[in-house]
Design a protein around this motif. Structure first.
Motif: not given
Length: 560
Positions: A280-287, A298-311, A315-316, A387-389
């Protein structure tokens, strides 16, 4: 060509580039030997990946670098025998190689080539084990007699005699066709990037005299940095009856991320009280604070973000592992949505390999397999991944004094922050201490005889005690580092350190009142006693007051 012993010794010190050159030298030999045992290139390719992961993880145990080739062959044999015991139907036939990219060819010619290739490979498979091994290895990539002698652990003359014997049994045409088929299955230049992912193991208690690390995110990031050759090393400290090994990178990340100074407590006894949970936004501050402190993008990919799926995630992950040669941080995969490390992929990303704090827990190990080096192997991973970081490039020099001052402010903010948004709005900091103490006094939350509920209450409470104990202890170590680096701040730092060290002692006092550290039923029942919890609640208030005093001391430091 570089001397093999020197490459092995370099790889044993953690030089992944040296190991990559070793992989390049042996990859087709491993593939060929695996094929000679399995008779299937697709299975042999899978085995080759597993072999080099196992070799990397076990390289420190090899006492004689000159014996590497024969040692590697034994790993191949072990992996092949494992596959043979569990071999599944449905692999793609070898003949399909003749069809690849040949849609425009005459079907009759394709069929003829396929039949000749199959016949040639069948002829090689019909040879005795020694002849088949030597022939396959010789023709798959033109390895020399000396190379084969070292790998097979037989004299050069024996290699020559085996090759001569196989030539007498096979026609020139069959040898030519077999050579073409074997060469076409070479693993390619990108193979090493799939498997050179030997990362230090993470876990709550890793054995030996390593100081415990109970916060998954900073522990996983510290392990990744070590594998990338950019960590702060370790040193020994005095512990109860022994010297303990302290991970200095973990200390740094605990302080700079703010993990050492946080506390959450949700009054519904949520077992996620001790973790960052979903990103979540608060948790992302730790990163954000952690990566800023080490100077990496760094880059965060969260499953619930737009355009993020298994493919996209697949790939990432593959790009990070193969192209950047960097492991990936993931939340979930194995166990709860806590941080783990992805160290490799198999079967085109269908299977992820790595380390998780929870991989050995019976509650979370269902459906996972393990590599010989200990990595988990997880299929159908996307359903359990939140999520991925992704670790990016080193982007700038770090102003260490600025990082330390920012971390002090971060600590104050977390201690005084009344709520934090994770998967809901939770009491945080000083408010969390107060809510925690109030919650454990609610007698209706401890139904007599209901061990399922009582265990859940005990687990939520005891885990939080552990997080405060470890967090504040590592926080005190971090602030000592700050005091050494910025002498002008030494006095207020020492005052804050004294508060956090006392909090650490108070948490051990709480454990003692409930029968000691652990999750056994006798401790569960002890904690359920109202009189015990009535003794614990004031201690939690004492810890809260010490946190407040530490924040005031840190305020003084920020004013200097």
């Amino acid at each position: 060509m570089e001397e093999l012993g020197a490459l092995v010794r370099a790889a044993q010190t953690g030089d992944t580039q040296a190991f990559g050159r070793i992989v390049g030298r042996f990859q087709d030999m491993v593939l060929g030997y695996a094929h000679s045992m399995l008779g299937d290139f697709h299975l042999a390719e899978d085995v080759a990946q597993e072999v080099f992961v196992a070799a990397y993880c076990g390289l420190g145990k090899l006492k004689d670098p000159a014996a590497f080739a024969g040692w590697l062959r034994q790993i191949v044999r072990f992996q092949c025998n494992r596959v043979l015991r569990t071999k599944q139907a449905g692999t793609i036939p070898l003949s399909r190689a003749a069809e690849a990219g040949s849609e425009a060819r005459d079907p009759g010619i394709v069929a003829q080539d396929r039949e000749m290739t199959e016949a040639a490979l069948r002829a090689i498979r019909s040879l005795s084990d020694p002849l088949r091994e030597a022939t396959t290895l010789f023709y798959i990539d033109g390895y020399s007699h000396k190379d084969l002698s070292s790998f097979l652990e037989v004299p050069v003359n024996t290699v020559k005699s085996r090759l001569n014997a196989s030539r007498k049994l096979l026609s020139d045409k069959m040898i030519h066709m077999a050579k073409q088929a074997l060469e076409s299955h070479g693993l390619g230049d990108d193979f090493a990037g799939k498997v050179i992912k030997g990362i230090p193991r993470v876990g709550f208690y890793r054995g030996g005299n390593a100081c415990p690390e109970s916060y998954p995110f900073p522990s996983c990031l510290a392990a990744c940095l070590r594998s990338m050759g950019d960590d702060r090393g370790t040193h020994q400290i005095d512990g109860p009856g022994a010297k303990w090994v302290l991970n200095d990178t973990y200390v740094h990340l605990m302080g700079t991320s703010g993990e050492a100074f946080r506390l959450f407590w949700r009054p519904d006894w949520n077992l996620g009280n001790s973790n960052i949970l979903n990103v979540t936004p608060d948790a992302r501050q730790f990163f954000e604070h952690a990566f800023t402190a080490i100077g990496y993008r760094y880059e965060i990919l969260h499953k619930e973000d737009a355009g993020i799926n298994e493919s996209v995630m697949r790939r990432k992950i593959i790009q990070s592992l193969q192209e950047a040669n960097r492991p990936v941080l993931a939340f979930g995969v194995v166990g709860p949505p806590e941080c783990c490390i992805i160290t490799g992929v198999d079967q085109g990303g269908d299977v992820l390999m790595g380390w998780s704090f929870f991989q050995d827990s019976p509650d979370f190990s269902t459906g996972i397999d393990f590599e010989p080096c200990g990595y988990f192997r997880k299929r159908n991973w996307f359903a359990h991944t939140y999520a991925l970081v992704l670790i990016g490039d080193k982007c700038r020099p770090v102003d260490q004094d600025a990082v330390y001052r920012k971390s002090i402010q971060r600590a104050v903010d977390l201690i005084r922050k009344p709520t934090i948004h994770l998967d809901g709005l939770w009491p945080s900091g000083l408010s969390a201490f107060t809510t925690w103490a109030e919650t454990i006094l609610r007698r209706q939350d401890f139904p007599s005889g209901d061990m399922t509920v009582l265990r859940q209450r005990h687990l939520a409470h005891t885990s939080t005690v552990g997080m405060v104990a470890e967090g504040r202890w590592y926080g005190s170590l971090f602030l000592k580092t700050v005091a050494d680096a910025i002498p002008a701040l030494a006095h207020p730092m020492q005052q804050a350190v004294a508060c956090f060290e006392q909090e650490h002692k108070l948490m051990w006092q709480i454990w003692g009142l409930a029968g000691g550290l652990g999750f056994e039923d006798d401790k569960v029942l002890k904690f359920a006693e109202p009189a015990v919890r009535e003794q614990i609640a004031p201690i939690i208030h004492q810890a809260r007051d010490l946190d407040a005093q530490a924040a005031s001391s840190l305020d003084k430091a920020l004013a200097l």
